[in-house]
Write a protein that holds these residues in place. Structure first.
Motif, PDB file in Angstrom:
ATOM      1  N   ASN A   1      12.584   3.434  13.519  1.00 45.69           N
ATOM      2  CA  ASN A   1      11.861   2.770  14.608  1.00 45.69           C
ATOM      3  C   ASN A   1      11.973   3.553  15.919  1.00 45.69           C
ATOM      4  N   ALA A   2      13.144   4.130  16.151  1.00 43.88           N
ATOM      5  CA  ALA A   2      13.387   4.817  17.422  1.00 43.88           C
ATOM      6  C   ALA A   2      12.768   6.208  17.464  1.00 43.88           C
ATOM      7  N   ARG A   3      12.466   6.783  16.305  1.00 49.63           N
ATOM      8  CA  ARG A   3      12.076   8.201  16.294  1.00 49.63           C
ATOM      9  C   ARG A   3      10.668   8.487  15.771  1.00 49.63           C
ATOM     10  N   LEU A   4      10.100   7.597  15.001  1.00 48.09           N
ATOM     11  CA  LEU A   4       8.776   7.865  14.451  1.00 48.09           C
ATOM     12  C   LEU A   4       7.723   7.828  15.550  1.00 48.09           C
ATOM     13  N   ARG A   5       6.781   8.740  15.483  1.00 45.84           N
ATOM     14  CA  ARG A   5       5.665   8.796  16.427  1.00 45.84           C
ATOM     15  C   ARG A   5       4.356   8.849  15.631  1.00 45.84           C
ATOM     16  N   GLY A   6       3.306   8.318  16.197  1.00 46.40           N
ATOM     17  CA  GLY A   6       2.007   8.406  15.559  1.00 46.40           C
ATOM     18  C   GLY A   6       1.755   7.384  14.476  1.00 46.40           C
ATOM     19  N   VAL A   7       2.751   6.552  14.197  1.00 46.89           N
ATOM     20  CA  VAL A   7       2.573   5.428  13.277  1.00 46.89           C
ATOM     21  C   VAL A   7       3.066   4.171  13.987  1.00 46.89           C
ATOM     22  N   VAL A   8       2.618   3.027  13.521  1.00 45.22           N
ATOM     23  CA  VAL A   8       3.063   1.755  14.101  1.00 45.22           C
ATOM     24  C   VAL A   8       4.211   1.233  13.257  1.00 45.22           C
ATOM     25  N   THR A   9       5.400   1.198  13.844  1.00 45.74           N
ATOM     26  CA  THR A   9       6.588   0.768  13.111  1.00 45.74           C
ATOM     27  C   THR A   9       6.662  -0.764  13.050  1.00 45.74           C
ATOM     28  N   PRO A  10       7.473  -1.307  12.119  1.00 47.04           N
ATOM     29  CA  PRO A  10       7.581  -2.772  12.015  1.00 47.04           C
ATOM     30  C   PRO A  10       8.061  -3.401  13.321  1.00 47.04           C
TER      31      PRO A  10
ATOM     32  N   THR B   1      11.629  -3.476   2.279  1.00 44.89           N
ATOM     33  CA  THR B   1      10.637  -2.405   2.220  1.00 44.89           C
ATOM     34  C   THR B   1      10.254  -2.083   3.656  1.00 44.89           C
ATOM     35  N   TYR B   2      10.286  -0.787   3.996  1.00 47.56           N
ATOM     36  CA  TYR B   2       9.989  -0.377   5.371  1.00 47.56           C
ATOM     37  C   TYR B   2       8.509  -0.009   5.444  1.00 47.56           C
ATOM     38  N   VAL B   3       7.726  -0.857   6.105  1.00 48.95           N
ATOM     39  CA  VAL B   3       6.273  -0.715   6.097  1.00 48.95           C
ATOM     40  C   VAL B   3       5.771  -0.394   7.503  1.00 48.95           C
ATOM     41  N   VAL B   4       5.045   0.722   7.615  1.00 46.42           N
ATOM     42  CA  VAL B   4       4.420   1.113   8.872  1.00 46.42           C
ATOM     43  C   VAL B   4       2.904   1.005   8.713  1.00 46.42           C
ATOM     44  N   ARG B   5       2.227   1.112   9.841  1.00 46.83           N
ATOM     45  CA  ARG B   5       0.762   1.188   9.817  1.00 46.83           C
ATOM     46  C   ARG B   5       0.329   2.581  10.256  1.00 46.83           C
ATOM     47  N   ILE B   6      -0.677   3.092   9.563  1.00 47.63           N
ATOM     48  CA  ILE B   6      -1.294   4.348   9.959  1.00 47.63           C
ATOM     49  C   ILE B   6      -2.604   3.978  10.630  1.00 47.63           C
ATOM     50  N   PRO B   7      -2.667   3.977  11.962  1.00 47.38           N
ATOM     51  CA  PRO B   7      -3.872   3.523  12.650  1.00 47.38           C
ATOM     52  C   PRO B   7      -5.007   4.511  12.473  1.00 47.38           C
ATOM     53  N   GLY B   8      -6.210   4.020  12.530  1.00 43.75           N
ATOM     54  CA  GLY B   8      -7.359   4.901  12.395  1.00 43.75           C
ATOM     55  C   GLY B   8      -8.588   4.134  11.972  1.00 43.75           C
ATOM     56  N   ASN B   9      -9.445   4.778  11.239  1.00 41.64           N
ATOM     57  CA  ASN B   9     -10.715   4.174  10.868  1.00 41.64           C
ATOM     58  C   ASN B   9     -10.736   3.645   9.442  1.00 41.64           C
ATOM     59  N   GLY B  10      -9.583   3.366   8.894  1.00 42.38           N
ATOM     60  CA  GLY B  10      -9.566   2.762   7.568  1.00 42.38           C
ATOM     61  C   GLY B  10      -8.821   3.585   6.553  1.00 42.38           C
ATOM     62  N   ARG B  11      -9.055   3.269   5.303  1.00 38.73           N
ATOM     63  CA  ARG B  11      -8.271   3.776   4.193  1.00 38.73           C
ATOM     64  C   ARG B  11      -8.172   5.295   4.117  1.00 38.73           C
ATOM     65  N   PRO B  12      -9.222   6.079   4.369  1.00 35.82           N
ATOM     66  CA  PRO B  12      -9.052   7.528   4.233  1.00 35.82           C
ATOM     67  C   PRO B  12      -7.920   8.099   5.077  1.00 35.82           C
ATOM     68  N   ASP B  13      -7.732   7.584   6.285  1.00 33.47           N
ATOM     69  CA  ASP B  13      -6.655   8.091   7.145  1.00 33.47           C
ATOM     70  C   ASP B  13      -5.288   7.812   6.521  1.00 33.47           C
ATOM     71  N   ARG B  14      -5.050   6.581   6.117  1.00 33.56           N
ATOM     72  CA  ARG B  14      -3.766   6.213   5.521  1.00 33.56           C
ATOM     73  C   ARG B  14      -3.523   6.968   4.222  1.00 33.56           C
ATOM     74  N   ASP B  15      -4.524   7.057   3.380  1.00 32.55           N
ATOM     75  CA  ASP B  15      -4.337   7.691   2.087  1.00 32.55           C
ATOM     76  C   ASP B  15      -4.141   9.196   2.222  1.00 32.55           C
ATOM     77  N   ALA B  16      -4.851   9.818   3.166  1.00 34.34           N
ATOM     78  CA  ALA B  16      -4.639  11.245   3.411  1.00 34.34           C
ATOM     79  C   ALA B  16      -3.233  11.493   3.948  1.00 34.34           C
ATOM     80  N   PHE B  17      -2.778  10.621   4.817  1.00 33.07           N
ATOM     81  CA  PHE B  17      -1.420  10.724   5.358  1.00 33.07           C
ATOM     82  C   PHE B  17      -0.396  10.608   4.236  1.00 33.07           C
ATOM     83  N   ALA B  18      -0.600   9.654   3.328  1.00 33.85           N
ATOM     84  CA  ALA B  18       0.325   9.467   2.205  1.00 33.85           C
ATOM     85  C   ALA B  18       0.354  10.700   1.304  1.00 33.85           C
TER      86      ALA B  18
END
Length: 239
Positions: free
Chosen positions: A129-138, A150-167
């Motif tokens: 939580n203290a160090r991650l940047r560019g993602v939305v932490t819990p 389970t540690y779940v973050v959000r990958i903000p953007g325009n939908g699934r392609p952004d999150r899936d590409a990040f993964a």
């Protein structure tokens, strides 16, 4: 309680054919299946964007004369807003029956190790939580109960392609991750409903589970942060 135990609890409470039970769609299908096993009908409500659990306001908006119970699902180690949900339920004389799902990606923990592992998970989550940047932490803070199963973050953007590409980029760099809810329950063939749950859809498109389990070493945690931050949060799809 699992699916069978929850179905039995619903039946014991007198809930069955013709009754409706409000459940979240952003979860495993187990809660909805338990409702169906009891002979009742699962009705899907939206989630709170911070807790990812049932939103009391959305629950209130779904209630019909056939409503008999509300079934919050405690997800990823975060507790649902039981006080808010009970307030909604009490106004209509409904039961609140909690459901805590088995999370298949969560490592098995012997009972004797649970407390220590929970402490380590919270410490690992605090580090991320203290160090991650560019993602939305819990969401974290006073009054928020979270064991980070389970540690779940959000990958903000325009939908699934952004999150899936990040993964995919994380996995290519040796960071294990998974999409915690691939498809909302109301869009699965067995439970399909023609409705739009905005926060549920947004979470399904954006959420990604990162490693934060108790077995992680400091070096592994640092690697997770370094890789995520180097990617800058968003990874556009190749043209």
């Amino acid at each position: 309680m699992g699916t069978t135990g929850t179905a039995e609890a619903l039946t014991a409470a007198g809930i069955g054919a013709g009754d409706e039970v409000v459940v979240p769609s952003y979860a495993t299908p187990d809660a909805a299946e338990a409702v169906r096993r009891a002979g009742a009908v699962p009705v899907f409500a939206d989630i709170d964007p911070d807790s990812l659990c049932l939103d009391p306001a959305s629950v209130a908006a779904t209630l019909t004369l056939r409503a008999a119970a509300v079934m919050p699902v405690h997800l990823f180690g975060r507790r649902a807003d039981l006080a808010g949900l009970r307030a909604v339920a009490d106004r209509r004389g409904l039961l609140v029956i909690e459901y805590e799902p088995y999370e298949p990606h969560e490592p098995y923990e012997p009972p004797a190790a649970t407390d220590e592992n929970a402490r380590r998970r919270r410490a690992n989550a605090a580090y991320l939580n203290a160090r991650l940047r560019g993602v939305v932490t819990p969401a974290a803070g006073p009054g928020i109960e979270h064991s980070y199963r389970t540690y779940v973050v959000r990958i903000p953007g325009n939908g699934r392609p952004d999150r899936d590409a990040f993964a995919r980029a994380l996995r290519a760099r040796g960071v294990r991750c998974h999409v915690p809810v691939q498809t909302p329950v109301h869009r699965l063939p067995a439970h399909r409903r023609d409705l739009w749950l905005a926060e549920t859809e947004r979470a399904a498109d954006q959420c990604l589970a990162l490693p934060a389990d108790a077995a992680l070493t400091p070096r592994e945690l640092h690697h997770v942060v370094a890789v995520c931050n180097a990617l800058g949060g968003l990874v556009p799809e190749a043209a």
